[in-house]
Design a protein around this motif. Structure first.
Motif, PDB file in Angstrom:
ATOM      1  N   MET A   2       0.821  -1.205   0.000  1.00  0.00           N
ATOM      2  CA  MET A   2       0.000   0.000   0.000  1.00  0.00           C
ATOM      3  C   MET A   2       0.859   1.261   0.000  1.00  0.00           C
ATOM      4  SD  MET A   2      -2.801  -1.375   2.768  1.00  0.00           S
ATOM      5  CE  MET A   2      -3.850  -2.792   2.395  1.00  0.00           C
ATOM      6  N   LYS A   3       1.953   1.211   0.738  1.00  0.00           N
ATOM      7  CA  LYS A   3       2.883   2.359   0.766  1.00  0.00           C
ATOM      8  C   LYS A   3       3.440   2.623  -0.630  1.00  0.00           C
ATOM      9  CE  LYS A   3       7.519   3.532   2.383  1.00  0.00           C
ATOM     10  NZ  LYS A   3       8.723   2.996   3.055  1.00  0.00           N
ATOM     11  N   HIS A   4       3.846   1.562  -1.315  1.00  0.00           N
ATOM     12  CA  HIS A   4       4.385   1.737  -2.666  1.00  0.00           C
ATOM     13  C   HIS A   4       3.306   2.212  -3.634  1.00  0.00           C
ATOM     14  CE1 HIS A   4       7.841  -1.251  -1.639  1.00  0.00           C
ATOM     15  NE2 HIS A   4       8.076  -0.030  -1.203  1.00  0.00           N
ATOM     16  N   ARG A   5       2.086   1.758  -3.429  1.00  0.00           N
ATOM     17  CA  ARG A   5       0.969   2.259  -4.247  1.00  0.00           C
ATOM     18  C   ARG A   5       0.824   3.772  -4.087  1.00  0.00           C
ATOM     19  NH1 ARG A   5      -2.174  -0.750  -8.064  1.00  0.00           N
ATOM     20  NH2 ARG A   5      -2.306  -2.894  -7.368  1.00  0.00           N
ATOM     21  N   LYS A   6       0.925   4.224  -2.844  1.00  0.00           N
ATOM     22  CA  LYS A   6       0.748   5.654  -2.583  1.00  0.00           C
ATOM     23  C   LYS A   6       1.874   6.457  -3.219  1.00  0.00           C
ATOM     24  CE  LYS A   6      -0.565   8.844   1.079  1.00  0.00           C
ATOM     25  NZ  LYS A   6      -0.957   8.955   2.509  1.00  0.00           N
ATOM     26  N   GLU A   7       3.092   5.929  -3.165  1.00  0.00           N
ATOM     27  CA  GLU A   7       4.234   6.631  -3.749  1.00  0.00           C
ATOM     28  C   GLU A   7       4.103   6.740  -5.272  1.00  0.00           C
ATOM     29  OE1 GLU A   7       7.482   5.107  -0.391  1.00  0.00           O
ATOM     30  OE2 GLU A   7       7.441   4.215  -2.402  1.00  0.00           O
ATOM     31  N   GLN A   8       3.572   5.694  -5.889  1.00  0.00           N
ATOM     32  CA  GLN A   8       3.497   5.664  -7.350  1.00  0.00           C
ATOM     33  C   GLN A   8       2.219   6.280  -7.901  1.00  0.00           C
ATOM     34  OE1 GLN A   8       4.322   1.615  -8.632  1.00  0.00           O
ATOM     35  NE2 GLN A   8       5.845   1.392  -7.008  1.00  0.00           N
ATOM     36  N   HIS A  56      -2.561  11.340  -8.226  1.00  0.00           N
ATOM     37  CA  HIS A  56      -3.003  11.452  -6.831  1.00  0.00           C
ATOM     38  C   HIS A  56      -4.214  12.381  -6.813  1.00  0.00           C
ATOM     39  CE1 HIS A  56       0.714   9.549  -5.381  1.00  0.00           C
ATOM     40  NE2 HIS A  56       1.306  10.245  -6.335  1.00  0.00           N
ATOM     41  N   PRO A  57      -5.295  11.998  -6.182  1.00  0.00           N
ATOM     42  CA  PRO A  57      -6.504  12.835  -6.179  1.00  0.00           C
ATOM     43  C   PRO A  57      -6.248  14.189  -5.531  1.00  0.00           C
ATOM     44  CG  PRO A  57      -6.963  10.631  -5.315  1.00  0.00           C
ATOM     45  CD  PRO A  57      -5.472  10.756  -5.413  1.00  0.00           C
ATOM     46  N   PRO A  58      -6.968  15.224  -5.944  1.00  0.00           N
ATOM     47  CA  PRO A  58      -6.854  16.541  -5.302  1.00  0.00           C
ATOM     48  C   PRO A  58      -7.118  16.436  -3.799  1.00  0.00           C
ATOM     49  CG  PRO A  58      -8.144  16.692  -7.318  1.00  0.00           C
ATOM     50  CD  PRO A  58      -7.928  15.239  -7.064  1.00  0.00           C
ATOM     51  N   LYS A  59      -6.359  17.190  -3.012  1.00  0.00           N
ATOM     52  CA  LYS A  59      -6.463  17.096  -1.556  1.00  0.00           C
ATOM     53  C   LYS A  59      -7.869  17.413  -1.051  1.00  0.00           C
ATOM     54  CE  LYS A  59      -1.591  18.055  -0.585  1.00  0.00           C
ATOM     55  NZ  LYS A  59      -0.629  18.966   0.095  1.00  0.00           N
ATOM     56  N   ASP A  60      -8.545  18.358  -1.713  1.00  0.00           N
ATOM     57  CA  ASP A  60      -9.880  18.719  -1.239  1.00  0.00           C
ATOM     58  C   ASP A  60     -10.883  17.586  -1.473  1.00  0.00           C
ATOM     59  OD1 ASP A  60      -9.613  19.176  -4.003  1.00  0.00           O
ATOM     60  OD2 ASP A  60     -11.327  20.528  -4.017  1.00  0.00           O
ATOM     61  N   LEU A  90      -7.880   5.624  -2.285  1.00  0.00           N
ATOM     62  CA  LEU A  90      -7.738   5.515  -0.834  1.00  0.00           C
ATOM     63  C   LEU A  90      -7.762   4.058  -0.375  1.00  0.00           C
ATOM     64  CD1 LEU A  90     -10.014   8.498   0.252  1.00  0.00           C
ATOM     65  CD2 LEU A  90      -7.514   8.378   0.419  1.00  0.00           C
ATOM     66  N   TRP A  91      -8.490   3.221  -1.115  1.00  0.00           N
ATOM     67  CA  TRP A  91      -8.511   1.788  -0.812  1.00  0.00           C
ATOM     68  C   TRP A  91      -7.170   1.143  -1.157  1.00  0.00           C
ATOM     69  CZ3 TRP A  91      -9.185  -2.240  -4.758  1.00  0.00           C
ATOM     70  CH2 TRP A  91      -9.318  -3.520  -4.209  1.00  0.00           C
ATOM     71  N   LEU A  92      -6.606   1.473  -2.327  1.00  0.00           N
ATOM     72  CA  LEU A  92      -5.316   0.912  -2.720  1.00  0.00           C
ATOM     73  C   LEU A  92      -4.196   1.349  -1.777  1.00  0.00           C
ATOM     74  CD1 LEU A  92      -5.261   1.226  -6.627  1.00  0.00           C
ATOM     75  CD2 LEU A  92      -5.566  -0.849  -5.264  1.00  0.00           C
ATOM     76  N   THR A  93      -4.327   2.532  -1.199  1.00  0.00           N
ATOM     77  CA  THR A  93      -3.287   3.030  -0.302  1.00  0.00           C
ATOM     78  C   THR A  93      -3.561   2.697   1.159  1.00  0.00           C
ATOM     79  OG1 THR A  93      -4.379   5.191  -0.163  1.00  0.00           O
ATOM     80  CG2 THR A  93      -2.704   4.912  -1.867  1.00  0.00           C
ATOM     81  N   MET A 131     -18.794  -1.571  -0.156  1.00  0.00           N
ATOM     82  CA  MET A 131     -19.128  -0.557   0.837  1.00  0.00           C
ATOM     83  C   MET A 131     -17.843  -0.238   1.594  1.00  0.00           C
ATOM     84  SD  MET A 131     -22.289  -0.121   0.199  1.00  0.00           S
ATOM     85  CE  MET A 131     -22.754   0.960   1.556  1.00  0.00           C
ATOM     86  N   TYR A 132     -17.410   1.024   1.505  1.00  0.00           N
ATOM     87  CA  TYR A 132     -16.127   1.433   2.076  1.00  0.00           C
ATOM     88  C   TYR A 132     -16.319   2.066   3.458  1.00  0.00           C
ATOM     89  CZ  TYR A 132     -14.293   1.112  -2.739  1.00  0.00           C
ATOM     90  OH  TYR A 132     -13.933   0.691  -3.994  1.00  0.00           O
ATOM     91  N   ASP A 133     -15.259   1.968   4.264  1.00  0.00           N
ATOM     92  CA  ASP A 133     -15.233   2.675   5.547  1.00  0.00           C
ATOM     93  C   ASP A 133     -13.781   2.977   5.892  1.00  0.00           C
ATOM     94  OD1 ASP A 133     -16.093   3.913   7.825  1.00  0.00           O
ATOM     95  OD2 ASP A 133     -17.086   2.167   8.685  1.00  0.00           O
ATOM     96  N   LEU A 134     -13.580   3.805   6.912  1.00  0.00           N
ATOM     97  CA  LEU A 134     -12.232   4.144   7.349  1.00  0.00           C
ATOM     98  C   LEU A 134     -11.507   2.890   7.822  1.00  0.00           C
ATOM     99  CD1 LEU A 134     -13.062   7.375   9.401  1.00  0.00           C
ATOM    100  CD2 LEU A 134     -12.302   7.227   7.014  1.00  0.00           C
ATOM    101  N   ARG A 135     -10.217   2.833   7.554  1.00  0.00           N
ATOM    102  CA  ARG A 135      -9.431   1.645   7.895  1.00  0.00           C
ATOM    103  C   ARG A 135      -9.561   1.276   9.371  1.00  0.00           C
ATOM    104  NH1 ARG A 135      -4.773   3.714   7.763  1.00  0.00           N
ATOM    105  NH2 ARG A 135      -4.572   3.746  10.023  1.00  0.00           N
ATOM    106  N   GLU A 136      -9.465   2.280  10.247  1.00  0.00           N
ATOM    107  CA  GLU A 136      -9.473   1.990  11.681  1.00  0.00           C
ATOM    108  C   GLU A 136     -10.804   1.434  12.169  1.00  0.00           C
ATOM    109  OE1 GLU A 136      -9.784   6.587  11.229  1.00  0.00           O
ATOM    110  OE2 GLU A 136      -8.756   4.896  10.255  1.00  0.00           O
ATOM    111  N   ARG A 137     -11.867   1.546  11.367  1.00  0.00           N
ATOM    112  CA  ARG A 137     -13.154   0.975  11.757  1.00  0.00           C
ATOM    113  C   ARG A 137     -13.363  -0.408  11.144  1.00  0.00           C
ATOM    114  NH1 ARG A 137     -16.383   6.605  11.709  1.00  0.00           N
ATOM    115  NH2 ARG A 137     -16.968   6.069   9.565  1.00  0.00           N
ATOM    116  N   VAL A 138     -12.415  -0.858  10.344  1.00  0.00           N
ATOM    117  CA  VAL A 138     -12.536  -2.176   9.707  1.00  0.00           C
ATOM    118  C   VAL A 138     -11.475  -3.142  10.218  1.00  0.00           C
ATOM    119  CG1 VAL A 138     -12.430  -3.438   7.516  1.00  0.00           C
ATOM    120  CG2 VAL A 138     -13.581  -1.210   7.624  1.00  0.00           C
TER     121      VAL A 138
END
Length: 422
Positions: free
Chosen positions: A101-107, A116-120, A163-166, A180-187
């Motif tokens: 996931m870290k490498h996904r985020k870097e690439q 990378h999606p816009p921050k907003d 966000l799922w890939l990262t 159905m997606y949710d925040l990582r810490e809730r899954v």
């Protein structure tokens, strides 16, 4: 270096995947154990008779029903879905996959109008999940994408996928096959919500690549390892890593009769290999129910032991899943499945489920030239069809596509005794 027979190789692949000599798992805990044994389970949305992942579990878990997989993964939180090649993995592996996931985020993303999606947009999507709980693509409003995307028509949909890939969001549940997606810490359970060190993760994923295939061709290991950690691995690095795993006593080289390359196997699996080469079945592989000689198993179209050309190499069985081929190019049928009898692939059938009448239609059936045709095989085939029909909820079996007629007649009388309308 040890050399094994092709039959030992075949039996090891089947047994290490939990498919032979019979089902050795049961219930929801068995579904989790089967996933660990398999290492990973590929997910697919098509549902001609049942989804590929459910057919895979039916082949390993006694009295399996399709709801067990979702209960195990999404209610018990024992597994998670991940990757462009969509797979389900045991939840305890999450700390190691965070390296991927870290490498996904870097690439970043490929083939999209933003890497990378816009921050907003990221903030908006995360806020929506935080405030509203699990959401699907359709539940979050957003601007249309600037260019066509396979991942969605809205920027928020592509952002969810990113966000799922990262690893920032996870698949919390599914409605049908919709995510159905949710925040990582809730899954992710707290005990698994951390990142293993890079060295630990690379060692783990390098060995997992071998375990996933049972034995892997040494020249192919580098490529597979690079895919598991999601970065380029040079030929030199690949050789060095293999030698290091061998020096640590974790991996060995094996030769297989009929193959020119060396194979890599985990040393923890060597006792199973030795038992098989001596003509014995490992005790831990003892089935809970019928063996595959007593009851055939229909293999999933994405089954690791037979998909993507492996059936030809391992079983001399020419199998191609033709679901994406144009009708005129199909040799067998839309959803044709291989049939495992004993330790060999001996036939194939093209099934379809009519849900309005709960009828399992056998549209086509093809025996290999050297397939058995005796009474024992007819009984095993009837037993396998009966269990498959039970798994998908069919009460009637249409044998119209089964040939030769003598086999069809034998199946019909056998299935009638089991209470099926045929």
């Amino acid at each position: 270096m040890e050399t094994i027979s092709k039959q030992t190789y075949r039996r090891f692949l089947l047994g290490s995947q939990g498919l032979w000599p019979g089902r050795r798992f049961s219930g929801i805990t068995g579904t989790e154990a089967a996933l660990r044994q398999m290492q990973a389970l590929q997910l697919d949305p098509l549902i001609m008779v049942a989804r590929s992942q459910d057919i895979a579990m039916y082949g390993r878990v006694l009295e399996y029903k399709p709801d067990l997989l979702y209960k195990m993964a999404y209610e018990k939180r024992k597994a998670f879905d991940y990757g462009g090649w969509l797979m389900m993995y045991p939840m305890q592996e999450f700390p190691y996959w965070q390296l991927h996931m870290k490498h996904r985020k870097e690439q970043g993303l490929r083939w999209e109008h933003f890497a990378h999606p816009p921050k907003d947009v990221v903030k908006f999507v995360l806020d929506e999940l935080r405030e509203k709980g699990p959401l699907g693509n359709r539940d979050i409003e957003g601007d249309a994408v600037k260019a066509w995307s396979y991942r969605g028509r809205k920027e928020t949909s592509i952002t969810l996928f990113y966000l799922w890939l990262t690893g920032e969001v996870m698949i919390s549940n599914r409605k049908g096959f919709d995510r159905m997606y949710d925040l990582r810490e809730r899954v992710v359970p707290p005990e698994f919500d951390y990142s293993a060190s890079e060295e630990e993760a690379e060692d783990f994923l390098g060995k997992k690549h071998i375990a996933f295939y049972g034995m892997v061709r040494e020249p192919a290991w580098k490529t597979g390892f690079g895919e598991f950690i999601h970065r380029k691995v040079s030929m030199q690095e690949g050789r060095q890593r293999i030698e290091r795993l061998i020096e640590k006593g974790e991996v060995s080289r094996v030769r297989v009769e009929g193959f020119s390359e060396n194979f890599l196997i985990l040393n923890s699996d060597q006792p199973h290999l030795s038992a098989l080469e001596a003509g014995r079945v490992p005790k831990v592989w003892k089935p809970k129910g019928p063996t595959t000689e007593e009851e055939v198993t229909l293999l999933a179209p994405l089954e690791i032991v037979s998909a993507r050309g492996r059936a030809k190499k391992v079983f001399d069985f020419d199998y191609v899943w033709e679901v994406y081929k144009p009708v005129p190019q199909r040799k067998w049928g839309y959803y044709t499945l291989p049939i495992l009898y004993g330790d060999d692939l001996v036939a194939r059938l093209d099934p379809k489920l009519d849900r309005s009448t709960n009828t399992l239609h056998i549209l086509g059936f093809w025996l290999e030239e050297d397939a058995p045709k005796d009474a024992a095989f007819v009984d095993a085939l009837a037993n396998g069809l009966s269990r498959f029909a039970s798994m998908i909820g069919a009460v009637k079996i249409d044998l119209g596509g089964v040939k030769p007629p003598k086999l069809r007649m034998g199946l019909r009388s056998n299935l009638k005794r089991k209470g099926y309308w045929v």
